[in-house]
Design a protein around this motif. Structure first.
Motif, mmCIF file in Angstrom:
data_model
loop_
_atom_site.group_PDB
_atom_site.id
_atom_site.type_symbol
_atom_site.label_atom_id
_atom_site.label_comp_id
_atom_site.label_asym_id
_atom_site.label_seq_id
_atom_site.Cartn_x
_atom_site.Cartn_y
_atom_site.Cartn_z
ATOM 1 N N ARG A 194 -2.340 5.554 8.059
ATOM 2 C CA ARG A 194 -1.845 6.929 8.025
ATOM 3 C C ARG A 194 -0.404 7.058 8.517
ATOM 4 O O ARG A 194 0.223 8.107 8.338
ATOM 5 C CB ARG A 194 -2.755 7.838 8.861
ATOM 6 C CG ARG A 194 -4.145 8.009 8.257
ATOM 7 C CD ARG A 194 -5.067 8.784 9.177
ATOM 8 N NE ARG A 194 -6.399 8.908 8.612
ATOM 9 C CZ ARG A 194 -6.822 9.955 7.909
ATOM 10 N NH1 ARG A 194 -5.997 10.971 7.688
ATOM 11 N NH2 ARG A 194 -8.051 9.997 7.442
ATOM 12 N N GLN A 195 0.120 6.020 9.169
ATOM 13 C CA GLN A 195 1.484 6.087 9.687
ATOM 14 C C GLN A 195 2.504 5.598 8.647
ATOM 15 O O GLN A 195 3.466 6.290 8.326
ATOM 16 C CB GLN A 195 1.612 5.240 10.964
ATOM 17 C CG GLN A 195 0.927 5.832 12.173
ATOM 18 C CD GLN A 195 -0.590 5.739 12.092
ATOM 19 O OE1 GLN A 195 -1.119 4.700 11.682
ATOM 20 N NE2 GLN A 195 -1.276 6.797 12.464
ATOM 21 N N GLU A 196 2.277 4.393 8.109
ATOM 22 C CA GLU A 196 3.236 3.802 7.171
ATOM 23 C C GLU A 196 2.803 3.989 5.718
ATOM 24 O O GLU A 196 3.605 4.295 4.855
ATOM 25 C CB GLU A 196 3.397 2.304 7.459
ATOM 26 C CG GLU A 196 3.990 1.992 8.826
ATOM 27 C CD GLU A 196 5.431 2.434 8.948
ATOM 28 O OE1 GLU A 196 6.126 2.456 7.913
ATOM 29 O OE2 GLU A 196 5.848 2.759 10.069
ATOM 30 N N GLY A 197 1.500 3.779 5.472
ATOM 31 C CA GLY A 197 1.014 3.895 4.108
ATOM 32 C C GLY A 197 1.514 2.775 3.207
ATOM 33 O O GLY A 197 2.170 1.833 3.656
ATOM 34 N N LEU A 198 1.203 2.865 1.936
ATOM 35 C CA LEU A 198 1.637 1.893 0.934
ATOM 36 C C LEU A 198 2.462 2.592 -0.137
ATOM 37 O O LEU A 198 2.167 3.730 -0.510
ATOM 38 C CB LEU A 198 0.422 1.229 0.264
ATOM 39 C CG LEU A 198 -0.545 0.447 1.158
ATOM 40 C CD1 LEU A 198 -1.751 0.001 0.343
ATOM 41 C CD2 LEU A 198 0.142 -0.747 1.801
ATOM 42 N N THR A 199 3.490 1.915 -0.625
ATOM 43 C CA THR A 199 4.242 2.452 -1.743
ATOM 44 C C THR A 199 3.343 2.428 -2.977
ATOM 45 O O THR A 199 2.325 1.724 -3.007
ATOM 46 C CB THR A 199 5.500 1.612 -2.020
ATOM 47 O OG1 THR A 199 5.092 0.301 -2.464
ATOM 48 C CG2 THR A 199 6.368 1.485 -0.780
ATOM 49 N N PRO A 200 3.683 3.182 -4.029
ATOM 50 C CA PRO A 200 2.878 3.131 -5.259
ATOM 51 C C PRO A 200 2.702 1.710 -5.794
ATOM 52 O O PRO A 200 1.612 1.344 -6.241
ATOM 53 C CB PRO A 200 3.678 4.005 -6.227
ATOM 54 C CG PRO A 200 4.369 4.995 -5.341
ATOM 55 C CD PRO A 200 4.731 4.213 -4.108
ATOM 56 N N ALA A 201 3.763 0.900 -5.731
ATOM 57 C CA ALA A 201 3.669 -0.481 -6.216
ATOM 58 C C ALA A 201 2.729 -1.311 -5.340
ATOM 59 O O ALA A 201 1.912 -2.089 -5.843
ATOM 60 C CB ALA A 201 5.055 -1.123 -6.256
ATOM 61 N N GLN A 202 2.846 -1.144 -4.027
ATOM 62 C CA GLN A 202 1.972 -1.882 -3.112
ATOM 63 C C GLN A 202 0.518 -1.467 -3.287
ATOM 64 O O GLN A 202 -0.390 -2.299 -3.244
ATOM 65 C CB GLN A 202 2.426 -1.651 -1.671
ATOM 66 C CG GLN A 202 3.741 -2.320 -1.334
ATOM 67 C CD GLN A 202 4.297 -1.871 0.010
ATOM 68 O OE1 GLN A 202 3.912 -0.823 0.545
ATOM 69 N NE2 GLN A 202 5.205 -2.652 0.570
ATOM 70 N N LEU A 203 0.287 -0.180 -3.511
ATOM 71 C CA LEU A 203 -1.074 0.298 -3.722
ATOM 72 C C LEU A 203 -1.648 -0.251 -5.023
ATOM 73 O O LEU A 203 -2.819 -0.646 -5.077
ATOM 74 C CB LEU A 203 -1.098 1.832 -3.752
ATOM 75 C CG LEU A 203 -2.467 2.467 -4.013
ATOM 76 C CD1 LEU A 203 -3.466 2.069 -2.927
ATOM 77 C CD2 LEU A 203 -2.351 3.977 -4.115
ATOM 78 N N THR A 204 -0.826 -0.306 -6.063
ATOM 79 C CA THR A 204 -1.286 -0.860 -7.343
ATOM 80 C C THR A 204 -1.728 -2.302 -7.179
ATOM 81 O O THR A 204 -2.779 -2.710 -7.680
ATOM 82 C CB THR A 204 -0.160 -0.784 -8.397
ATOM 83 O OG1 THR A 204 0.253 0.588 -8.552
ATOM 84 C CG2 THR A 204 -0.636 -1.312 -9.745
ATOM 85 N N ARG A 205 -0.957 -3.094 -6.450
ATOM 86 C CA ARG A 205 -1.346 -4.488 -6.185
ATOM 87 C C ARG A 205 -2.610 -4.556 -5.346
ATOM 88 O O ARG A 205 -3.487 -5.385 -5.592
ATOM 89 C CB ARG A 205 -0.220 -5.224 -5.472
ATOM 90 C CG ARG A 205 0.958 -5.568 -6.366
ATOM 91 C CD ARG A 205 1.920 -6.533 -5.686
ATOM 92 N NE ARG A 205 3.014 -6.829 -6.599
ATOM 93 C CZ ARG A 205 4.126 -6.100 -6.674
ATOM 94 N NH1 ARG A 205 4.268 -5.040 -5.883
ATOM 95 N NH2 ARG A 205 5.073 -6.413 -7.542
ATOM 96 N N ALA A 206 -2.701 -3.695 -4.339
ATOM 97 C CA ALA A 206 -3.865 -3.705 -3.452
ATOM 98 C C ALA A 206 -5.139 -3.372 -4.215
ATOM 99 O O ALA A 206 -6.222 -3.830 -3.845
ATOM 100 C CB ALA A 206 -3.659 -2.715 -2.311
#
Length: 250
Positions: free
Chosen positions: A189-201
């Protein structure tokens, strides 16, 4: 007194402007999410990513993505490597205006993966995984008009009922089963993931599981073929020796 009235008027005007901006943004949220997926997806996979439609209902805290398809890497067939009829989302509405948007759950049910095996080691799933590697260990966020500097946190991710269609030049076609995947706490909840990082995750665990399943099938088939070939080359006397040895071991 007059100054207070002026300040209040300015504040009211600001609230109205913000409300209008939020209304316009939320009204077009479906289009923005669809554009973001079709913009960020290809940056990650290096292949075409398409969506039929998106339906986000923030007041109900949920949404659906329909007809998600990831194209095959270059050099393989024109069948999509991944196709999902529907992706279910459960969203925390209060987080939509915060720095990190919280998605309580992503449910991907019934994903269809098309695996292709060419030559000795060429597998489209492995090729896609190689293409999905970030350009650098700490990849900077990439923002576009369709993908602003927004970050995400996913509390739960579920892949259920996925099927794997394997087509091999050596083995022909066969359908393979895949175990369900459950992941938790993607980002925070503090840093989160960028859209690209979330797509990979999201994509990496599914593709890794599919790769392991395909390689397991190919290895099992190769071992079976080798065993048959060795047994065919054995003389009758050698076969009797092997059987006697097996009985002793048993």
């Amino acid at each position: 007194m007059k100054a207070i009235k002026i300040i209040v008027s300015i504040l009211v005007a600001l609230v109205v402007v913000i409300a209008i901006a939020l209304f316009i943004g939320l009204k077009n949220l479906d289009t923005l999410v669809e554009a973001a997926i079709e913009s960020v997806g290809p940056m990650v996979t290096k292949t075409d990513v398409q969506v039929d439609r998106v339906n986000i209902k923030l007041t109900e805290g949920r949404g659906d993505i329909h007809g998600l398809a990831v194209a095959n890497p270059e050099g393989y067939s024109d069948r999509p490597i991944i196709k999902v009829s529907q992706v279910g989302l459960e969203i925390q509405p209060s987080s939509i205006t915060e720095d990190v948007v919280v998605i309580r759950e992503i449910l991907i049910d019934g994903a269809v993966l098309n695996a292709e095996h060419q030559g000795v080691n060429d597998i489209n799933i492995k090729t896609l995984l190689d293409q999905m590697r970030p350009d650098s260990p700490e990849e900077p966020p990439q923002s576009t008009t369709a993908s602003p500097d927004v970050r995400f946190m996913v509390e739960k991710l579920s892949f259920t009922g996925a099927t794997l269609d394997l087509r091999s030049e050596e083995l022909g076609q066969r359908n393979l089963t895949m175990r369900d995947i459950q992941l938790e706490e993607l980002g925070d909840r503090q840093e989160g993931l960028t859209p690209a990082q979330l797509t990979r995750a999201i994509l990496n665990p599914l593709m890794q599981r599919a790769r392991e399943r395909v390689e397991q099938e190919l290895k099992s088939e190769a071992e079976g073929a080798l065993k048959e070939e060795l047994e065919e080359r054995l003389s009758e006397e050698d076969r009797e020796k092997v059987e006697r040895a097996r009985s002793l071991l048993d």
